[in-house]
Design a protein around this motif. Structure first.
Motif, PDB file in Angstrom:
ATOM      1  N   LEU A   1       4.741   7.935  13.537  1.00 22.61           N
ATOM      2  CA  LEU A   1       3.978   8.962  12.825  1.00 22.61           C
ATOM      3  C   LEU A   1       2.742   8.367  12.153  1.00 22.61           C
ATOM      4  N   LEU A   2       2.873   7.158  11.637  1.00 23.36           N
ATOM      5  CA  LEU A   2       1.750   6.500  10.983  1.00 23.36           C
ATOM      6  C   LEU A   2       0.642   6.175  11.999  1.00 23.36           C
ATOM      7  N   ILE A   3       1.030   5.714  13.183  1.00 27.56           N
ATOM      8  CA  ILE A   3       0.051   5.424  14.226  1.00 27.56           C
ATOM      9  C   ILE A   3      -0.611   6.711  14.719  1.00 27.56           C
ATOM     10  N   ILE A   4       0.184   7.789  14.844  1.00 29.63           N
ATOM     11  CA  ILE A   4      -0.374   9.085  15.250  1.00 29.63           C
ATOM     12  C   ILE A   4      -1.395   9.556  14.216  1.00 29.63           C
ATOM     13  N   PHE A   5      -1.110   9.311  12.939  1.00 32.51           N
ATOM     14  CA  PHE A   5      -2.032   9.674  11.866  1.00 32.51           C
ATOM     15  C   PHE A   5      -3.363   8.939  12.028  1.00 32.51           C
ATOM     16  N   VAL A   6      -3.305   7.663  12.360  1.00 32.51           N
ATOM     17  CA  VAL A   6      -4.529   6.867  12.544  1.00 32.51           C
ATOM     18  C   VAL A   6      -5.316   7.359  13.758  1.00 32.51           C
ATOM     19  N   ILE A   7      -4.616   7.625  14.865  1.00 30.14           N
ATOM     20  CA  ILE A   7      -5.298   8.118  16.071  1.00 30.14           C
ATOM     21  C   ILE A   7      -5.959   9.465  15.802  1.00 30.14           C
ATOM     22  N   ALA A   8      -5.238  10.343  15.097  1.00 30.73           N
ATOM     23  CA  ALA A   8      -5.798  11.653  14.763  1.00 30.73           C
ATOM     24  C   ALA A   8      -7.041  11.501  13.887  1.00 30.73           C
TER      25      ALA A   8
ATOM     26  N   SER B   1      -0.789   6.971   1.255  1.00 30.76           N
ATOM     27  CA  SER B   1      -0.038   8.085   0.646  1.00 30.76           C
ATOM     28  C   SER B   1       1.094   8.510   1.568  1.00 30.76           C
ATOM     29  N   LEU B   2       0.802   8.540   2.871  1.00 29.32           N
ATOM     30  CA  LEU B   2       1.841   8.867   3.848  1.00 29.32           C
ATOM     31  C   LEU B   2       2.903   7.779   3.877  1.00 29.32           C
ATOM     32  N   ALA B   3       2.467   6.513   3.830  1.00 25.12           N
ATOM     33  CA  ALA B   3       3.422   5.400   3.786  1.00 25.12           C
ATOM     34  C   ALA B   3       4.259   5.458   2.512  1.00 25.12           C
ATOM     35  N   SER B   4       3.649   5.904   1.423  1.00 25.62           N
ATOM     36  CA  SER B   4       4.381   6.022   0.157  1.00 25.62           C
ATOM     37  C   SER B   4       5.487   7.067   0.275  1.00 25.62           C
ATOM     38  N   ILE B   5       5.187   8.178   0.936  1.00 26.70           N
ATOM     39  CA  ILE B   5       6.194   9.232   1.110  1.00 26.70           C
ATOM     40  C   ILE B   5       7.365   8.713   1.941  1.00 26.70           C
ATOM     41  N   PHE B   6       7.055   7.991   3.029  1.00 22.35           N
ATOM     42  CA  PHE B   6       8.124   7.415   3.854  1.00 22.35           C
ATOM     43  C   PHE B   6       8.972   6.433   3.044  1.00 22.35           C
ATOM     44  N   THR B   7       8.309   5.604   2.247  1.00 27.46           N
ATOM     45  CA  THR B   7       9.027   4.610   1.445  1.00 27.46           C
ATOM     46  C   THR B   7       9.878   5.282   0.382  1.00 27.46           C
ATOM     47  N   ILE B   8       9.359   6.346  -0.233  1.00 27.89           N
ATOM     48  CA  ILE B   8      10.126   7.075  -1.245  1.00 27.89           C
ATOM     49  C   ILE B   8      11.389   7.665  -0.633  1.00 27.89           C
TER      50      ILE B   8
ATOM     51  N   TYR C   1      10.186  -2.971   3.910  1.00 30.89           N
ATOM     52  CA  TYR C   1       9.828  -1.771   4.668  1.00 30.89           C
ATOM     53  C   TYR C   1       8.421  -1.301   4.286  1.00 30.89           C
ATOM     54  N   ALA C   2       8.124  -1.265   2.980  1.00 28.44           N
ATOM     55  CA  ALA C   2       6.797  -0.857   2.506  1.00 28.44           C
ATOM     56  C   ALA C   2       5.719  -1.823   3.002  1.00 28.44           C
ATOM     57  N   LEU C   3       6.025  -3.124   2.989  1.00 25.90           N
ATOM     58  CA  LEU C   3       5.070  -4.138   3.456  1.00 25.90           C
ATOM     59  C   LEU C   3       4.776  -3.969   4.941  1.00 25.90           C
ATOM     60  N   VAL C   4       5.816  -3.695   5.727  1.00 25.91           N
ATOM     61  CA  VAL C   4       5.637  -3.498   7.165  1.00 25.91           C
ATOM     62  C   VAL C   4       4.724  -2.298   7.430  1.00 25.91           C
ATOM     63  N   LEU C   5       4.922  -1.205   6.669  1.00 26.67           N
ATOM     64  CA  LEU C   5       4.068  -0.028   6.831  1.00 26.67           C
ATOM     65  C   LEU C   5       2.621  -0.349   6.467  1.00 26.67           C
ATOM     66  N   HIS C   6       2.428  -1.161   5.413  1.00 26.38           N
ATOM     67  CA  HIS C   6       1.082  -1.582   5.013  1.00 26.38           C
ATOM     68  C   HIS C   6       0.398  -2.355   6.139  1.00 26.38           C
ATOM     69  N   VAL C   7       1.087  -3.350   6.665  1.00 25.61           N
ATOM     70  CA  VAL C   7       0.518  -4.193   7.721  1.00 25.61           C
ATOM     71  C   VAL C   7       0.247  -3.364   8.966  1.00 25.61           C
ATOM     72  N   LEU C   8       1.184  -2.478   9.311  1.00 30.02           N
ATOM     73  CA  LEU C   8       1.020  -1.627  10.490  1.00 30.02           C
ATOM     74  C   LEU C   8      -0.198  -0.726  10.348  1.00 30.02           C
ATOM     75  N   LEU C   9      -0.375  -0.151   9.156  1.00 28.92           N
ATOM     76  CA  LEU C   9      -1.510   0.740   8.920  1.00 28.92           C
ATOM     77  C   LEU C   9      -2.830  -0.012   9.056  1.00 28.92           C
ATOM     78  N   PHE C  10      -2.899  -1.214   8.489  1.00 26.67           N
ATOM     79  CA  PHE C  10      -4.138  -1.991   8.551  1.00 26.67           C
ATOM     80  C   PHE C  10      -4.458  -2.416   9.983  1.00 26.67           C
TER      81      PHE C  10
ATOM     82  N   LEU D   1       2.316   2.612  -4.739  1.00 30.41           N
ATOM     83  CA  LEU D   1       3.457   2.741  -3.833  1.00 30.41           C
ATOM     84  C   LEU D   1       4.669   2.013  -4.392  1.00 30.41           C
ATOM     85  N   LEU D   2       4.465   0.801  -4.902  1.00 26.46           N
ATOM     86  CA  LEU D   2       5.558   0.022  -5.478  1.00 26.46           C
ATOM     87  C   LEU D   2       6.216   0.754  -6.636  1.00 26.46           C
ATOM     88  N   MET D   3       5.395   1.333  -7.525  1.00 27.35           N
ATOM     89  CA  MET D   3       5.932   2.009  -8.699  1.00 27.35           C
ATOM     90  C   MET D   3       6.694   3.271  -8.319  1.00 27.35           C
ATOM     91  N   MET D   4       6.175   4.057  -7.389  1.00 25.24           N
ATOM     92  CA  MET D   4       6.843   5.295  -7.010  1.00 25.24           C
ATOM     93  C   MET D   4       8.124   5.020  -6.225  1.00 25.24           C
TER      94      MET D   4
END
Length: 293
Positions: free
Chosen positions: A3-10, A90-97, A137-146, A194-197
């Motif tokens: 979903l995160l990759i689809i978000f970037v492509i979109a 923000s999307l990664a934060s929702i997944f992490t939450i 998990y949050a770190l992986v989403l960060h790296v993937l997004l970048f 993201l860490l705090m939430m």
């Protein structure tokens, strides 16, 4: 992750469709355009003295680009796209939450927590292991997004602008910063929220052991954080609240607005106090509460 990759492509498709197509002649006259724009900004600075500092900053940046032959970064530039895709945090934060809120709660819901507690590990070790998995998990989403933003941005807009520096206006002068250093610093600062939430959701799940409450409350606070800040900003005690200090980029790093009566160190201390409180409540609730057999 998909979903995160689809978000970037979109995002890349939207930028491609919405970007204005300039012909080559317009691109060759960008210096003239900046000079004319600076003249317009100088007139605005006289008409609106309260905004003079902001106008002078933009004039200085434009003048530096003209003198050093640095073409302005367009919306369809690879680094401009990577920076814009930082909103995907923000999307990664929702997944992490969602993961943080369900990690402990499902153990109690399914009764599998008893299988963990009979192992030769303390409750503190079990709790720490789960929290570390959330952080990984949050770190992986960060790296993937970048990485996906950079790669997809390069495919859509080309990699030729990858070496362009970021210009920062500081103490009355313009300095060049390596673009990858700047973008990574923005990602790092945004990751504090993201860490705090995620920690907050983890705390709520430990205290109430209710997935719906943990996810709902955490996501609501994540999305409504700015509104909450504006609502209580009129009170003097608002500077001690978490959300007033979480938006570090706009308060201390954008160069446009600054925290009134606060410093970066003050905001970091407020965030640290809240973080210790969240961790303390989580540990106390998980360690000392009885588990129903």
């Amino acid at each position: 992750m998909v979903l995160l990759i689809i978000f970037v492509i979109a995002g890349a498709i939207i930028v491609t469709i919405g970007s204005k197509q300039h012909d080559e002649s317009e691109n060759l006259h960008w210096k003239t355009d900046l000079k004319e724009y600076n003249e317009h900004l100088e007139k605005l600075a006289v008409e609106h003295p309260e905004l003079k500092q902001s106008y002078m900053k933009e004039i200085a940046l434009n003048t530096y680009r003209i003198n050093h032959n640095l073409k302005p970064i367009s919306d369809d530039n690879i680094w401009s796209f990577v920076k814009d895709m930082g909103g995907g945090l923000s999307l990664a934060s929702i997944f992490t939450i969602i993961v943080a809120a369900s990690f402990l709660t499902n153990e109690f819901k399914w009764g599998t927590i008893k299988l963990l507690l009979i192992r030769p590990y303390s409750r503190t070790q079990i709790l720490l292991s789960k929290y570390l998995v959330i952080l990984i998990y949050a770190l992986v989403l960060h790296v993937l997004l970048f990485i996906s933003s950079w790669f997809i941005g390069g495919l859509f807009f080309g990699f030729e602008g990858a070496g362009q520096p970021y210009l920062k206006y500081q103490d009355g002068k313009v300095i060049e910063i390596n673009m990858i250093t700047y973008v990574l610093s923005q990602y790092g600062i945004d990751s504090i929220k993201l860490l705090m939430m995620a920690t907050f959701a983890f705390m709520i799940s430990s205290v109430f052991r209710n997935i719906s409450l943990s996810i709902g409350l955490s996501i609501t606070l994540l999305l409504a954080g700015n509104s909450i800040t504006m609502l209580f900003n009129q009170f003097s005690w608002a500077k001690y609240t978490l959300f007033t200090n979480l938006d570090l980029i706009s308060k201390y790093f954008s160069g446009d607005s600054f925290g009134e009566g606060t410093t970066l160190l003050f905001s970091l201390l407020i965030i640290l106090v809240h973080y210790i409180f969240f961790i303390g409540v989580t540990w106390f609730s998980f360690t000392y509460r009885d588990v129903e057999v």
